[in-house]
Design a protein around this motif. Structure first.
Motif, PDB file in Angstrom:
ATOM      1  N   LYS A 117       1.727   9.930  -1.960  1.00 26.37           N
ATOM      2  CA  LYS A 117       0.376  10.420  -1.636  1.00 26.37           C
ATOM      3  C   LYS A 117       0.403  11.849  -1.108  1.00 26.37           C
ATOM      4  N   GLY A 128       2.077   2.518  -2.559  1.00 26.96           N
ATOM      5  CA  GLY A 128       1.693   3.237  -3.780  1.00 26.96           C
ATOM      6  C   GLY A 128       2.468   2.797  -5.016  1.00 26.96           C
ATOM      7  N   LYS A 129       2.983   1.576  -5.052  1.00 29.32           N
ATOM      8  CA  LYS A 129       3.775   1.088  -6.210  1.00 29.32           C
ATOM      9  C   LYS A 129       2.915   0.997  -7.468  1.00 29.32           C
ATOM     10  N   THR A 130       1.728   0.392  -7.320  1.00 27.12           N
ATOM     11  CA  THR A 130       0.877   0.193  -8.497  1.00 27.12           C
ATOM     12  C   THR A 130       0.467   1.541  -9.085  1.00 27.12           C
ATOM     13  N   ALA A 131       0.068   2.463  -8.207  1.00 28.82           N
ATOM     14  CA  ALA A 131      -0.330   3.794  -8.691  1.00 28.82           C
ATOM     15  C   ALA A 131       0.875   4.479  -9.345  1.00 28.82           C
ATOM     16  N   ASP A 147      -0.696  14.378  -2.277  1.00 28.11           N
ATOM     17  CA  ASP A 147      -1.970  15.098  -2.470  1.00 28.11           C
ATOM     18  C   ASP A 147      -2.903  14.928  -1.273  1.00 28.11           C
ATOM     19  N   HIS A 148      -2.511  14.134  -0.277  1.00 33.91           N
ATOM     20  CA  HIS A 148      -3.320  13.981   0.938  1.00 33.91           C
ATOM     21  C   HIS A 148      -3.114  15.138   1.897  1.00 33.91           C
ATOM     22  N   THR A 160       0.805  -1.235   0.000  1.00 41.40           N
ATOM     23  CA  THR A 160       0.000   0.000   0.000  1.00 41.40           C
ATOM     24  C   THR A 160       0.841   1.290   0.000  1.00 41.40           C
ATOM     25  N   SER A 172       1.553  10.172  -7.206  1.00 43.19           N
ATOM     26  CA  SER A 172       1.567   9.539  -8.532  1.00 43.19           C
ATOM     27  C   SER A 172       0.308   9.927  -9.298  1.00 43.19           C
TER      28      SER A 172
HETATM   29  P1  GDP Z   1       0.936  -0.918  -3.568  1.00 38.90           P
HETATM   30  O1  GDP Z   1       0.440  -1.977  -2.630  1.00 38.90           O
HETATM   31  O2  GDP Z   1       2.269  -0.385  -3.130  1.00 38.90           O
HETATM   32  O3  GDP Z   1       0.926  -1.318  -5.021  1.00 38.90           O
HETATM   33  O4  GDP Z   1      -0.055   0.333  -3.374  1.00 38.90           O
HETATM   34  P2  GDP Z   1      -1.101   0.955  -4.403  1.00 38.90           P
HETATM   35  O5  GDP Z   1      -0.433   1.673  -5.519  1.00 38.90           O
HETATM   36  O6  GDP Z   1      -2.127  -0.063  -4.748  1.00 38.90           O
HETATM   37  O7  GDP Z   1      -1.752   2.082  -3.460  1.00 38.90           O
HETATM   38  C1  GDP Z   1      -2.528   1.739  -2.336  1.00 38.90           C
HETATM   39  C2  GDP Z   1      -3.606   2.778  -2.152  1.00 38.90           C
HETATM   40  O8  GDP Z   1      -3.015   4.035  -1.809  1.00 38.90           O
HETATM   41  C3  GDP Z   1      -4.425   3.070  -3.414  1.00 38.90           C
HETATM   42  O9  GDP Z   1      -5.473   2.157  -3.559  1.00 38.90           O
HETATM   43  C4  GDP Z   1      -4.903   4.480  -3.146  1.00 38.90           C
HETATM   44  O10 GDP Z   1      -5.997   4.454  -2.264  1.00 38.90           O
HETATM   45  C5  GDP Z   1      -3.728   5.105  -2.410  1.00 38.90           C
HETATM   46  N1  GDP Z   1      -2.816   5.855  -3.294  1.00 38.90           N
HETATM   47  C6  GDP Z   1      -1.722   5.396  -3.962  1.00 38.90           C
HETATM   48  N2  GDP Z   1      -1.116   6.416  -4.633  1.00 38.90           N
HETATM   49  C7  GDP Z   1      -1.846   7.521  -4.378  1.00 38.90           C
HETATM   50  C8  GDP Z   1      -1.737   8.893  -4.767  1.00 38.90           C
HETATM   51  O11 GDP Z   1      -0.824   9.329  -5.508  1.00 38.90           O
HETATM   52  N3  GDP Z   1      -2.694   9.747  -4.277  1.00 38.90           N
HETATM   53  C9  GDP Z   1      -3.705   9.331  -3.466  1.00 38.90           C
HETATM   54  N4  GDP Z   1      -4.593  10.233  -3.046  1.00 38.90           N
HETATM   55  N5  GDP Z   1      -3.832   8.056  -3.062  1.00 38.90           N
HETATM   56  C10 GDP Z   1      -2.928   7.166  -3.522  1.00 38.90           C
END
Ligand code: GDP
Length: 464
Positions: free
Chosen positions: A339, A32-35, A341-342, A30, A380
């Motif tokens: 994140k 934010g890798k996928t985003a 933007d939070h 979580t 992201s």
């Molecule tokens: P991973 O487990 O590292 O791949 O994490 P994800 O990329 O799936 O991100 C997890 C969650 O964090 C997402 O579902 C979003 O709710 C939040 N998130 C990730 N990147 C951003 C961002 O740039 N801005 C905001 N507001 N939320 C983000």
């Protein structure tokens, strides 16, 4: 057969054209890798018309002409789900891309006008192949296990059973009570206790928001789900001595646990470093500092501990084992607080200084053997718009966005501490970083972001 000098030059030039860079993206679940990867690919695919990358010099200066996706080189690795992620972002209502729990990969071909070396004089355009590899940071937490034997690892795991961990470990420890591990191994008992141990690790992650869980594959097994190599657990050093472990019969429960632990080291941890880690050129580590600030001191300190362990993978100078075994070649590492933007924009520098403190030790050590490091905050995929609200006649910074429930929100989420929060700080401060839904996005426009161009410049800017 006669070979002309021109042919030789052409051959040499086209070899030069086929350049590659492997960018590794990691971070705890979580983070934010996928985003991040979805946005990075999206920004680059819009490169010829992208007005959102002023800090990425190759785009700003017209050097990077275009990008397209090409088939990935490694056919055994999962494909990164870019289309699926974009599908969710573009749906109505928009939603966040689904994270992947295994290593995945995507390749882009970037067409550019060469600015360096002989290519500059010989060719109008060249191609840089960018391989982006997504892998769970949790797997990096396993590196220190390579230097421990089964008993030392058990001691370390039991020493960590304090606070929330102690409570969550109760069922697992109960399942181990009054067992004689020197007896012949009972496979079903080992499977049962392993399941309780795995449940405990899952609960640490999901229920308690803790990150330091070992072995990492127990909670993110990837293709190893259900395999016996994931069926072991630490034993209580108060009940079993180091000598008993050393003398254990190989057919006893203790012998089997020890063997599985060693197997995990040799056949899961080492191959991961050998196959992937040693081939990366650049690395970005994503860290979500905001969620642990929301969750409280235990979660925050645990995140710090996890990041410290994760940093061990980049301490080549100190870590002879890593260097000897895997000869990594990463020359740049970027730490990104995600994140952004939070929080309101004036808090962004605080995110960076907090992040610098979290990775302080590693950051200040020049022992990184020529690896350059940088810290920044980014979003992201930005889901909010910064603005102001008037409160008692004063203009106050605020964020506007849509909550996950679809409700429009205007709020000031709180101040990010500049330094590592101390106990007084936790007593006084309240954080309220609410999650936002992505905004409505036009399919022909690049995704909105904060400082993705700065990250791209650091990671790729010198490669054209
Ligand atoms: P991973 O487990 O590292 O791949 O994490 P994800 O990329 O799936 O991100 C997890 C969650 O964090 C997402 O579902 C979003 O709710 C939040 N998130 C990730 N990147 C951003 C961002 O740039 N801005 C905001 N507001 N939320 C983000």
């Amino acid at each position: 057969m006669r070979v002309s000098i021109g042919d030789e030059v052409n051959k040499w030039v086209s070899r030069g054209l086929d350049r590659h860079i492997r960018l590794a993206v990691t971070g705890l679940s979580t983070a934010g890798k996928t985003a991040f990867i979805t946005s990075l690919v999206n920004q680059l695919l819009h490169v010829s018309t992208n007005p959102r990358l002023p800090l990425f010099a190759p785009v700003r200066d017209g050097v990077l002409q275009g990008a397209k996706r090409v088939p990935q080189p490694d056919l055994c690795m999962a494909r990164f789900g870019y289309d699926e992620g974009m599908g969710r972002l573009l749906s109505d209502p928009p939603s966040w891309p689904q994270p992947t729990n295994d290593v995945s990969q995507i390749r882009l071909a970037l067409k550019y006008v060469p600015q360096q070396g002989a290519l500059k004089y010989l060719q109008n355009s060249a191609t840089l192949y960018l391989d982006i590899i997504d892998y769970p940071g949790e797997w990096l937490l396993d590196l220190p296990m390579l230097e421990l034997d089964f008993y030392a690892w058990s001691e370390q795991q039991f020493a960590s059973l304090k606070g929330k961990r102690e409570t969550l470990a109760a069922t697992w420890r109960e399942s181990m009570r009054d067992r004689d591990w020197s007896q012949a191994a009972d496979e079903s008992l080992l499977a049962e206790v392993s399941k309780h141990y795995t449940d405990y690790l899952y609960q640490c992650k999901s229920a308690a928001g803790l990150h330091w869980v070992q072995p990492g594959r127990f909670v993110l097994p990837g293709e190893l789900a259900g395999a016996p190599v994931l069926q072991f657990f630490p034993i209580d050093p108060e009940q079993v001595s180091a000598q008993q472990v050393a003398d254990a019969d190989k057919d006893s429960a203790l012998g089997l646990l020890k063997a599985r632990f060693e197997h995990y080291k040799q056949h899961v941890i080492k191959p991961f470093y050998k196959q992937h880690f040693s081939k990366f050129d650049r690395q970005i580590i994503l860290v979500d500092c905001l969620q642990p600030l929301n969750a409280g001191p235990e979660s925050f300190n645990d995140m710090r501990q996890a990041i410290e362990h994760l940093m061990g993978s980049f301490r080549y100078g100190r870590n002879n084992l890593l260097k000897r075994l895997f000869a990594p070649r990463i020359d740049k590492v970027l730490f990104a607080a995600t994140k952004a933007d939070h929080v309101t924009p004036e808090q962004h520098p605080h995110m960076v200084s907090l992040m610098q403190q979290i990775i302080h030790e590693a950051y200040q050590h020049a022992s990184f053997e020529g690896i350059s490091m940088e810290c920044m905050s980014l979003a992201s995929i930005s889901a909010t718009t910064p603005g102001f609200v008037s409160h008692k006649g004063e203009q106050m910074a605020a964020l506007q966005g849509t909550g996950l429930d679809g409700e429009a929100r205007m709020l000031f989420p709180g101040e990010v501490p500049k330094r590592l929060p101390n106990s007084a700080f936790w007593d006084e401060q309240g954080f309220d970083f609410v999650p936002f839904r992505p905004g409505n996005i036009e399919s022909d426009e690049p995704l909105p972001h904060i400082r993705m161009d700065k990250a791209l410049q650091y990671l790729l800017g010198d490669k054209f």
